[in-house]
Design a protein around this motif. Structure first.
Motif, PDB file in Angstrom:
ATOM      1  N   PHE A 258       0.850  -1.199   0.000  1.00  0.00           N
ATOM      2  CA  PHE A 258       0.000   0.000   0.000  1.00  0.00           C
ATOM      3  C   PHE A 258       0.881   1.242   0.000  1.00  0.00           C
ATOM      4  CE2 PHE A 258      -2.378  -3.442   1.914  1.00  0.00           C
ATOM      5  CZ  PHE A 258      -3.586  -3.378   1.226  1.00  0.00           C
ATOM      6  N   GLY A 259       0.672   2.100  -0.998  1.00  0.00           N
ATOM      7  CA  GLY A 259       1.470   3.325  -1.108  1.00  0.00           C
ATOM      8  C   GLY A 259       0.889   4.454  -0.284  1.00  0.00           C
ATOM      9  N   GLY A 260       1.579   5.592  -0.304  1.00  0.00           N
ATOM     10  CA  GLY A 260       1.210   6.746   0.517  1.00  0.00           C
ATOM     11  C   GLY A 260      -0.232   7.190   0.359  1.00  0.00           C
TER      12      GLY A 260
ATOM     13  N   ALA B 105       6.899   6.126 -16.661  1.00  0.00           N
ATOM     14  CA  ALA B 105       5.551   5.977 -16.082  1.00  0.00           C
ATOM     15  C   ALA B 105       5.707   5.794 -14.576  1.00  0.00           C
ATOM     16  CB  ALA B 105       4.827   4.788 -16.702  1.00  0.00           C
ATOM     17  N   LYS B 106       5.257   6.778 -13.817  1.00  0.00           N
ATOM     18  CA  LYS B 106       5.542   6.784 -12.379  1.00  0.00           C
ATOM     19  C   LYS B 106       4.678   5.807 -11.613  1.00  0.00           C
ATOM     20  CE  LYS B 106       7.952  10.997 -11.689  1.00  0.00           C
ATOM     21  NZ  LYS B 106       7.549  11.922 -12.754  1.00  0.00           N
ATOM     22  N   VAL B 107       3.872   5.057 -12.316  1.00  0.00           N
ATOM     23  CA  VAL B 107       2.937   4.172 -11.617  1.00  0.00           C
ATOM     24  C   VAL B 107       3.658   3.047 -10.863  1.00  0.00           C
ATOM     25  CG1 VAL B 107       2.500   2.820 -13.717  1.00  0.00           C
ATOM     26  CG2 VAL B 107       0.769   2.898 -11.936  1.00  0.00           C
TER      27      VAL B 107
ATOM     28  N   GLY C  34      -5.016   0.865 -11.875  1.00  0.00           N
ATOM     29  CA  GLY C  34      -4.023   0.061 -12.593  1.00  0.00           C
ATOM     30  C   GLY C  34      -3.147   0.900 -13.491  1.00  0.00           C
ATOM     31  N   ILE C  35      -2.464   0.213 -14.417  1.00  0.00           N
ATOM     32  CA  ILE C  35      -1.653   0.938 -15.415  1.00  0.00           C
ATOM     33  C   ILE C  35      -2.622   1.442 -16.465  1.00  0.00           C
ATOM     34  CG2 ILE C  35       0.097   0.722 -17.231  1.00  0.00           C
ATOM     35  CD1 ILE C  35       1.629  -1.140 -15.512  1.00  0.00           C
ATOM     36  N   MET C  36      -2.557   2.710 -16.746  1.00  0.00           N
ATOM     37  CA  MET C  36      -3.521   3.282 -17.673  1.00  0.00           C
ATOM     38  C   MET C  36      -2.839   3.619 -18.988  1.00  0.00           C
ATOM     39  SD  MET C  36      -5.795   5.228 -14.893  1.00  0.00           S
ATOM     40  CE  MET C  36      -7.202   5.059 -15.915  1.00  0.00           C
ATOM     41  N   THR C  37      -3.669   3.963 -19.973  1.00  0.00           N
ATOM     42  CA  THR C  37      -3.136   4.215 -21.314  1.00  0.00           C
ATOM     43  C   THR C  37      -2.252   5.464 -21.357  1.00  0.00           C
ATOM     44  OG1 THR C  37      -5.282   5.229 -21.725  1.00  0.00           O
ATOM     45  CG2 THR C  37      -4.951   2.994 -22.574  1.00  0.00           C
ATOM     46  N   ALA C  38      -2.330   6.283 -20.320  1.00  0.00           N
ATOM     47  CA  ALA C  38      -1.425   7.432 -20.133  1.00  0.00           C
ATOM     48  C   ALA C  38      -1.557   7.831 -18.673  1.00  0.00           C
ATOM     49  CB  ALA C  38      -1.820   8.586 -21.039  1.00  0.00           C
ATOM     50  N   ASP C  39      -0.663   8.687 -18.187  1.00  0.00           N
ATOM     51  CA  ASP C  39      -0.786   9.156 -16.799  1.00  0.00           C
ATOM     52  C   ASP C  39      -2.111   9.910 -16.650  1.00  0.00           C
ATOM     53  OD1 ASP C  39      -0.661  10.428 -14.384  1.00  0.00           O
ATOM     54  OD2 ASP C  39       1.396  11.161 -14.624  1.00  0.00           O
ATOM     55  N   PRO C  40      -3.038   9.395 -15.836  1.00  0.00           N
ATOM     56  CA  PRO C  40      -4.357  10.035 -15.741  1.00  0.00           C
ATOM     57  C   PRO C  40      -4.289  11.453 -15.183  1.00  0.00           C
ATOM     58  CG  PRO C  40      -4.103   8.350 -14.046  1.00  0.00           C
ATOM     59  CD  PRO C  40      -2.920   8.230 -14.952  1.00  0.00           C
ATOM     60  N   HIS C  41      -3.180  11.780 -14.498  1.00  0.00           N
ATOM     61  CA  HIS C  41      -3.086  13.136 -13.977  1.00  0.00           C
ATOM     62  C   HIS C  41      -2.684  14.134 -15.063  1.00  0.00           C
ATOM     63  CE1 HIS C  41      -4.091  12.144  -9.969  1.00  0.00           C
ATOM     64  NE2 HIS C  41      -3.146  11.233  -9.885  1.00  0.00           N
ATOM     65  N   ILE C  42      -2.200  13.622 -16.187  1.00  0.00           N
ATOM     66  CA  ILE C  42      -1.832  14.550 -17.254  1.00  0.00           C
ATOM     67  C   ILE C  42      -2.849  14.465 -18.396  1.00  0.00           C
ATOM     68  CG2 ILE C  42      -0.272  13.150 -18.698  1.00  0.00           C
ATOM     69  CD1 ILE C  42       1.627  15.534 -18.575  1.00  0.00           C
TER      70      ILE C  42
HETATM   71  P1  ADP Z   1       1.823   5.236  -4.425  1.00  0.00           P
HETATM   72  O1  ADP Z   1       2.760   6.255  -3.870  1.00  0.00           O
HETATM   73  O2  ADP Z   1       0.512   5.158  -3.748  1.00  0.00           O
HETATM   74  O3  ADP Z   1       2.472   3.930  -4.591  1.00  0.00           O
HETATM   75  P2  ADP Z   1       2.208   6.654  -6.842  1.00  0.00           P
HETATM   76  O4  ADP Z   1       1.678   8.026  -6.651  1.00  0.00           O
HETATM   77  O5  ADP Z   1       3.661   6.432  -6.670  1.00  0.00           O
HETATM   78  O6  ADP Z   1       1.421   5.692  -5.873  1.00  0.00           O
HETATM   79  O7  ADP Z   1       1.801   6.066  -8.280  1.00  0.00           O
HETATM   80  C1  ADP Z   1       0.561   6.306  -8.835  1.00  0.00           C
HETATM   81  C2  ADP Z   1       0.632   7.505  -9.756  1.00  0.00           C
HETATM   82  O8  ADP Z   1       1.335   7.151 -10.949  1.00  0.00           O
HETATM   83  C3  ADP Z   1      -0.712   7.965 -10.266  1.00  0.00           C
HETATM   84  O9  ADP Z   1      -1.354   8.828  -9.378  1.00  0.00           O
HETATM   85  C4  ADP Z   1      -0.392   8.590 -11.614  1.00  0.00           C
HETATM   86  O10 ADP Z   1      -0.301   9.997 -11.554  1.00  0.00           O
HETATM   87  C5  ADP Z   1       0.997   8.083 -11.956  1.00  0.00           C
HETATM   88  N1  ADP Z   1       1.051   7.470 -13.302  1.00  0.00           N
HETATM   89  C6  ADP Z   1       1.954   7.778 -14.263  1.00  0.00           C
HETATM   90  N2  ADP Z   1       1.751   7.053 -15.366  1.00  0.00           N
HETATM   91  C7  ADP Z   1       0.695   6.264 -15.127  1.00  0.00           C
HETATM   92  C8  ADP Z   1       0.005   5.280 -15.887  1.00  0.00           C
HETATM   93  N3  ADP Z   1       0.356   4.951 -17.139  1.00  0.00           N
HETATM   94  N4  ADP Z   1      -1.027   4.638 -15.295  1.00  0.00           N
HETATM   95  C9  ADP Z   1      -1.401   4.929 -14.029  1.00  0.00           C
HETATM   96  N5  ADP Z   1      -0.798   5.859 -13.266  1.00  0.00           N
HETATM   97  C10 ADP Z   1       0.237   6.527 -13.797  1.00  0.00           C
END
Ligand code: ADP
Ligand code: ASP
Ligand code: MG
Length: 457
Positions: free
Chosen positions: A6-8, A263-265, A232-240
């Protein structure tokens, strides 16, 4: 046995912690091992406090530390009715006392070394896991707190340490497995480790995912579950790009390329341990536990799309080196790579033409010394405020007319470098930072065949 990380964002307040307690409860039969990162934005906060102390701004540092302390005590108090009389309160107090002493030392020394930084940041995870383990116990779950520094054994590269695989695997097997077999739920910290000499290290930002993968591989679990704030892993960073959709299945190779290209996921180290043991990695949203997510396995469903996801990394700079002499191109390239290897720089994209070479390098890399060294080989120029955009998908391998579709969508965009062919499942190019949002939007529309919103937030 499974690992649940579980992340932050999944443990940032009382409702989110109650949610993860419910999620862990729902998995008890699968014998979970729980890995937590620090709560909310605690890691960034601790780093800010450490920098303030090293700058001699003690008053501000102590004020922020008080806030961090208050945030954690309020959470613990809200989660556990007996908090005031409990051992948890004493443990938290002693952690914050230690932290305050370290900060006092820093303000005298006036230097934040990587070693001290790691020690200070480790308290985020130590405090978080103390609260989570006690909350689980309070809810009737037989949780057992474990100090990850007893088994995640790393080299001495503070702030970006690498685990010593053999020692770490053996440590996890010896310290964690018996607890699970005795019916307990181990709760331990992601991100932190220890050198052989007992100095605290960290695996780099977002390193908790990596810890989860290491634990999963060492314990041969059936699944590594990574719980985030996205589906999950999305087709692009949903925040952008708000129009991004979940990719249901992603291959290890695709996930690895996506994390390498920014991809920061997931932490880039996460895939290798899982892939070596062929353990599926599932990414779920702790806010919507039933919404499905992404499964990362060796053989992902190829689907009909050419591209699985679009990643970007910024800021990046382009380092260009052109030899002043007409030296042998092979000798020139060898000398360039010798230098960047020695300096520990990992270029994201490299293009060469005889005795000229261009490298796109993350702007966070320490490059001053490398530039000085490279200047001996030729003229070095640096172009800043650039970004890489990468399209990743196994289907790229077999799609002949893929590149033209990409470039049709890059009209009027300055493209500084292109890497195609080096990886059969990705294409990466370098653009100006300002073009990232519009380019991702356009490419998303082209490759995911559904129009997205006409702006990026
Ligand atoms: P945690 O700290 O809870 O482990 P993170 O904030 O490190 O989680 O990772 C999730 C973040 O990764 C998302 O909020 C999103 O902005 C970013 N992200 C970047 N690319 C993607 C992607 N392809 N799919 C999903 N999330 C992505
Ligand atoms: N808490 C650490 C960080 O913020 C590790 C992690 O979250 O994975 O980077
Ligand atoms: Mg994170």
């Amino acid at each position: 046995m499974i690992v649940m990380k579980f992340g932050g964002t999944s443990i940032e307040d009382i409702p989110s912690i109650e949610r993860i307690v419910g999620i862990i409860k729902s998995r008890l039969e699968q014998q979970p091992v729980v890995v937590n990162s620090a709560m909310g934005k605690t890691t960034r906060r601790l780093l800010e406090i450490a920098q303030l102390s090293a700058d001699g701004r003690d008053e501000r540092a102590l004020l922020l530390l008080k806030e961090v302390r208050g945030y954690h005590s309020d959470l613990a108090r809200g989660l556990m009715p007996d908090f005031e009389k409990s051992d948890v309160r004493t443990t938290l107090e002693s952690y914050f006392e230690e932290l305050q002493k370290l900060l006092g030392g820093l303000s005298v020394l006036r230097e934040l070394t990587p070693r001290i930084q790691d020690r200070i940041l480790s308290y985020g995870e130590l405090v978080a896991t103390t609260i989570i383990a006690s909350t689980l116990q309070d809810r009737g779950i037989s949780a057992r707190w474990l100090d990850a520094r007893d088994f995640i054994i790393t080299d001495e590269r503070f702030t970006r340490a690498r685990p010593v695989d053999e020692l770490t695997f053996r440590g996890i097997q010896e310290k964690v497995r018996p607890l699970v077999e005795a019916g307990h739920v181990p709760v331990t910290q992601g991100f932190i480790g220890s050198t052989r000499n007992g100095d605290t290290t960290t695996l780099g930002f977002e390193g908790s995912d990596f810890t989860a993968a290491l634990a999963g591989a060492a314990l041969d679990v059936s699944t590594i579950e990574i719980w985030k704030d996205v589906n999950g892993i999305m087709t692009a960073d949903p925040h952008i790009f708000a129009g991004a959709r979940t990719a249901d299945t992603v291959s290890f190779a695709e996930a690895s390329a996506l994390t390498f290209f920014g991809a920061k996921v997931l932490h880039p180290g996460t895939i290798a341990p899982a892939c070596r043991k062929d353990i599926p990695v599932n990414i779920y949203n702790s806010r919507q536990p039933d919404a499905g997510g992404t499964t990362i396995t060796a053989q992902a469903n190829e689907g009909t799309n050419i591209v699985k996801s679009i990643a970007y990394h910024m800021p990046v700079c382009i380092m260009n080196i052109v030899s002043d002499d007409h030296v042998d191109p092979a000798a020139f390239l060898r000398a360039v790579f010798d230098i960047i290897d020695r300096e520990g720089i990992v270029p994201r994209v490299v293009t060469t033409a005889g005795t000229g070479i261009a490298m796109a390098v993350s702007a966070s890399e320490e490059m001053a010394h490398a530039i000085e060294e490279l200047s001996r080989l030729g003229t070095v120029t640096i172009a800043r405020e650039k970004a890489t955009i990468s399209l990743v998908g196994e289907n790229i391998r077999t799609t002949g007319d893929f590149a033209p579709v990409v470039f049709q969508n890059l009209e009027a965009v300055n493209v500084y470098m292109v890497a195609q062919g080096a990886s059969p499942i990705s294409l990466t190019f370098v653009v100006d930072e300002a073009d990232v949002c519009p380019v991702i939007t356009r490419l998303h529309e082209a490759f995911f065949r559904e129009p997205g919103p006409d702006r990026c937030d």
